[in-house]
Design an enzyme around this catalytic site. Sequence first.
Site, PDB file in Angstrom:
ATOM      1  CE  LYS A 177      12.114 -35.543 -47.588  1.00 35.95           C
ATOM      2  NZ  LYS A 177      13.099 -35.380 -48.796  1.00 35.95           N
TER       3      LYS A 177
ATOM      4  CE  LYS B 118      13.481 -29.675 -45.047  1.00 39.16           C
ATOM      5  NZ  LYS B 118      14.471 -29.690 -45.621  1.00 39.16           N
TER       6      LYS B 118
ATOM      7  CE  LYS C  34      15.112 -29.772 -53.148  1.00 41.73           C
ATOM      8  NZ  LYS C  34      16.686 -29.656 -52.723  1.00 41.73           N
TER       9      LYS C  34
HETATM   10  P1  ATP Z   1      13.062 -31.110 -49.105  1.00 42.51           P
HETATM   11  O1  ATP Z   1      12.935 -29.902 -49.103  1.00 42.51           O
HETATM   12  O2  ATP Z   1      12.156 -31.657 -51.130  1.00 42.51           O
HETATM   13  O3  ATP Z   1      12.746 -31.696 -48.146  1.00 42.51           O
HETATM   14  P2  ATP Z   1      15.786 -30.191 -48.877  1.00 42.51           P
HETATM   15  O4  ATP Z   1      15.865 -29.542 -49.862  1.00 42.51           O
HETATM   16  O5  ATP Z   1      15.614 -30.457 -47.737  1.00 42.51           O
HETATM   17  O6  ATP Z   1      14.721 -31.504 -49.356  1.00 42.51           O
HETATM   18  P3  ATP Z   1      18.508 -31.314 -50.188  1.00 42.51           P
HETATM   19  O7  ATP Z   1      17.927 -30.744 -51.361  1.00 42.51           O
HETATM   20  O8  ATP Z   1      19.211 -32.480 -50.313  1.00 42.51           O
HETATM   21  O9  ATP Z   1      16.781 -31.301 -49.155  1.00 42.51           O
HETATM   22  O10 ATP Z   1      19.048 -30.196 -49.040  1.00 42.51           O
HETATM   23  C1  ATP Z   1      20.460 -29.859 -49.141  1.00 42.51           C
HETATM   24  C2  ATP Z   1      20.902 -29.026 -48.007  1.00 42.51           C
HETATM   25  O11 ATP Z   1      19.820 -27.787 -48.047  1.00 42.51           O
HETATM   26  C3  ATP Z   1      20.949 -29.894 -46.430  1.00 42.51           C
HETATM   27  O12 ATP Z   1      21.995 -29.301 -46.382  1.00 42.51           O
HETATM   28  C4  ATP Z   1      19.997 -29.363 -45.935  1.00 42.51           C
HETATM   29  O13 ATP Z   1      20.441 -29.190 -45.183  1.00 42.51           O
HETATM   30  C5  ATP Z   1      19.732 -27.803 -46.458  1.00 42.51           C
HETATM   31  N1  ATP Z   1      18.737 -27.440 -46.855  1.00 42.51           N
HETATM   32  C6  ATP Z   1      17.567 -27.440 -47.147  1.00 42.51           C
HETATM   33  N2  ATP Z   1      16.207 -27.165 -46.830  1.00 42.51           N
HETATM   34  C7  ATP Z   1      16.650 -26.143 -45.892  1.00 42.51           C
HETATM   35  C8  ATP Z   1      16.159 -25.134 -44.750  1.00 42.51           C
HETATM   36  N3  ATP Z   1      14.678 -24.339 -44.874  1.00 42.51           N
HETATM   37  N4  ATP Z   1      17.272 -24.170 -44.556  1.00 42.51           N
HETATM   38  C9  ATP Z   1      18.541 -24.346 -44.321  1.00 42.51           C
HETATM   39  N5  ATP Z   1      18.847 -25.622 -44.547  1.00 42.51           N
HETATM   40  C10 ATP Z   1      18.408 -26.090 -45.360  1.00 42.51           C
END
Ligand code: ATP
Length: 333
Positions: A117, A199, A202
Amino acid sequence: MSEAMEKKKVLSCIQPSGMLTLGNYLGALKNWINMQDEFECTYAVADLHAITVRQEPAKLRAQIYSTYALMLALGLDTQKSTLFIQSHVPEHAQLSWLLSCYTQFGELSRMTQFKDKSAKHSDNVNVGLFSYPALMAADILLYKPDFVPVGADQKQHLEIARDIATRFNHIYGDVFTVPEPYIPKTGARVMSLQDPTKKMSKSDENVNAWVAILDDKDTVIRKFKRAVTDSLAQVRLSDEQPGIKNLIGIYSAVTNKTPQEIEKEFDGKGYGEFKLAVGEAVADELAPIRESYNTIISDKAELERLFREGGQRAEFIARKTYLKAMKKVGFVL
Ligand code: ATP
Ligand code: LTN
């Protein structure tokens, strides 16, 4: 002891930092729902975490409401679980300060999310982004959970929360419970549909890279049709085929079919057919969630009533743990 008292505890949070994706759903949220009956669950919208990246005020406010509404639309039930907004319980920020004094600069420097980040937002490498794991540790440790359901990308942050808890307990006695991670077998890491080595996120500028939980059927199918694959023309679970591997993982997570069953189902069939099947299965799973969300988000007063009540319930628990920790450290209460 009553049955309710014997239930193990679960805690997790999600950031209101944008449209929640299929990755959030399969990696984390789906487990939240599955755990609701067996465990005593506490789930929060981690709004304090969201400002580690610059947010537009009106947008942030709307996203906090919409994330909470989505939690309800997914089937989380305030009668069974405590659902609240992190900033409504001031003990999160307060305990975070305490814990940050038991967290080493060196260990935070090793966090891959911080490295990623800070590279992505090089104009705003703020202290909050760096100390984020101490706030996440506070979120967790206040509620003494046995399990924390998260996607695989959060494993490192959970490890540090466990280390902080162990370190604190070692000095002051038994204050915090050291929780176990709970990472799903399928869907733990959903990859980008446009670059399957990254990964699904969003915050990816390419909207075809991710599927939002609230995307409509046509959009979901279109995004899957455009998913990047390879030229090997075989539906096989292999590291040489990251795009196909990702699609198999997603299809497996929504249909409960094993990768072997999926390989058999699409043996000798083209990628077009496979991608359409994955798109349809995902769209069918998401459709009722979207419908329910639209109803829930239109009643703001009811949403507010629910999250205020959830906040009060959460604070009752959080306050006790926080005061115990303060007392142990030597503060005058
Ligand atoms: P960003 O993608 O903006 O960095 P994020 O989606 O990783 O944010 P959160 O919204 O806090 O951050 O994630 C919420 C949950 O979703 C966490 O438990 C994270 O591990 C899970 N998660 C996020 N992206 C993935 C993914 N691509 N695959 C599986 N789990 C995910
Ligand atoms: N950091 C997590 C969200 C999060 C969390 C938590 C998850 C904040 N506090 C406590 C589990 C427990 C993320 O970005 N995915």
